[in-house]
Design a protein around this motif. Structure first.
Motif, PDB file in Angstrom:
ATOM      1  N   ASN A   1     -74.794  66.853  19.623  1.00  0.00           N
ATOM      2  CA  ASN A   1     -74.921  66.494  18.203  1.00  0.00           C
ATOM      3  C   ASN A   1     -73.551  66.421  17.521  1.00  0.00           C
ATOM      4  N   LYS A   2     -72.593  65.792  18.219  1.00  0.00           N
ATOM      5  CA  LYS A   2     -71.234  65.534  17.724  1.00  0.00           C
ATOM      6  C   LYS A   2     -70.372  66.785  17.591  1.00  0.00           C
ATOM      7  N   VAL A   3     -70.791  67.901  18.214  1.00  0.00           N
ATOM      8  CA  VAL A   3     -70.022  69.148  18.162  1.00  0.00           C
ATOM      9  C   VAL A   3     -69.678  69.572  19.590  1.00  0.00           C
ATOM     10  N   LEU A   4     -68.401  69.875  19.834  1.00  0.00           N
ATOM     11  CA  LEU A   4     -67.981  70.383  21.140  1.00  0.00           C
ATOM     12  C   LEU A   4     -68.610  71.747  21.352  1.00  0.00           C
ATOM     13  N   ILE A   5     -69.401  71.892  22.436  1.00  0.00           N
ATOM     14  CA  ILE A   5     -70.063  73.175  22.667  1.00  0.00           C
ATOM     15  C   ILE A   5     -69.562  73.888  23.925  1.00  0.00           C
ATOM     16  N   ASP A   6     -68.860  73.165  24.808  1.00  0.00           N
ATOM     17  CA  ASP A   6     -68.347  73.831  26.009  1.00  0.00           C
ATOM     18  C   ASP A   6     -67.296  72.957  26.676  1.00  0.00           C
TER      19      ASP A   6
ATOM     20  N   VAL B   1     -77.044  60.722  25.947  1.00  0.00           N
ATOM     21  CA  VAL B   1     -78.391  60.979  26.395  1.00  0.00           C
ATOM     22  C   VAL B   1     -79.067  61.780  25.279  1.00  0.00           C
ATOM     23  N   ILE B   2     -80.256  61.317  24.896  1.00  0.00           N
ATOM     24  CA  ILE B   2     -81.019  61.968  23.837  1.00  0.00           C
ATOM     25  C   ILE B   2     -82.183  62.707  24.477  1.00  0.00           C
ATOM     26  N   VAL B   3     -82.328  63.977  24.122  1.00  0.00           N
ATOM     27  CA  VAL B   3     -83.314  64.842  24.757  1.00  0.00           C
ATOM     28  C   VAL B   3     -84.181  65.499  23.697  1.00  0.00           C
TER      29      VAL B   3
END
Length: 118
Positions: free
Chosen positions: A67-72, A112-114
Motif C-alpha cells: 500500500n505504497k509503504v516500505l514494510i521490509d 499484485v493486489i490481494v
C-alpha cells in the motif's frame, strides 16, 4: 559506473610515499524484479514470489512495499511472507530491487493486489 583515482602523499615527506587508490562508483540500478505473484493467501498471511533482478556488480536486496509503504527489506531471496495482515482487507504489493550502492530498480507499476479472506 565511473572510476576515480585518489592520490595521497605524505605531507611531511619524511618518508615520501604515494598511495594510489582506485574507487569504482556503481551508478547502474539493478533490473526490475519480474513475475510478482501472491500465493498461500490465508486469513493470517500472504506469500509473495518474484523473479530475481540482475545487477552489474551483484548483491541485490529487495524492498517489499505494501500500500505504497516500505514494510521490509528482504535479503534472503525471492520469496517473502507477510504475517501482518488483517482479514477482509485488500493489500497492494510491489517489490523493488536495491543494490549495495543504494541504486533502486525503477518501478514498472507491476503490482499484485490481494484480498485477505476471513
Amino acid at each position: 559506473m565511473g572510476k576515480y583515482q585518489l592520490v595521497v602523499t605524505d605531507q611531511d615527506e619524511i618518508y615520501p610515499k604515494t598511495i594510489h587508490v582506485t574507487v569504482t562508483l556503481d551508478l547502474t540500478p539493478p533490473t526490475i524484479p519480474s513475475n510478482l505473484t501472491a500465493s498461500y493467501i490465508t486469513s493470517s498471511s500472504v506469500t509473495l514470489n518474484w523473479t530475481a533482478s540482475i545487477d552489474n556488480i551483484g548483491g541485490t536486496d529487495y524492498y517489499v512495499i505494501r500500500n505504497k509503504v516500505l514494510i521490509d527489506i528482504n535479503s534472503s531471496g525471492f520469496t517473502w511472507i507477510d504475517h501482518n495482515v488483517t482479514p477482509n482487507t485488500t493489500y497492494t504489493y510491489q517489490v523493488m530491487a536495491v543494490d549495495a550502492a543504494g541504486n533502486c530498480s525503477m518501478s514498472n507499476g507491476s503490482k499484485v493486489i490481494v484480498m485477505i479472506p476471513s
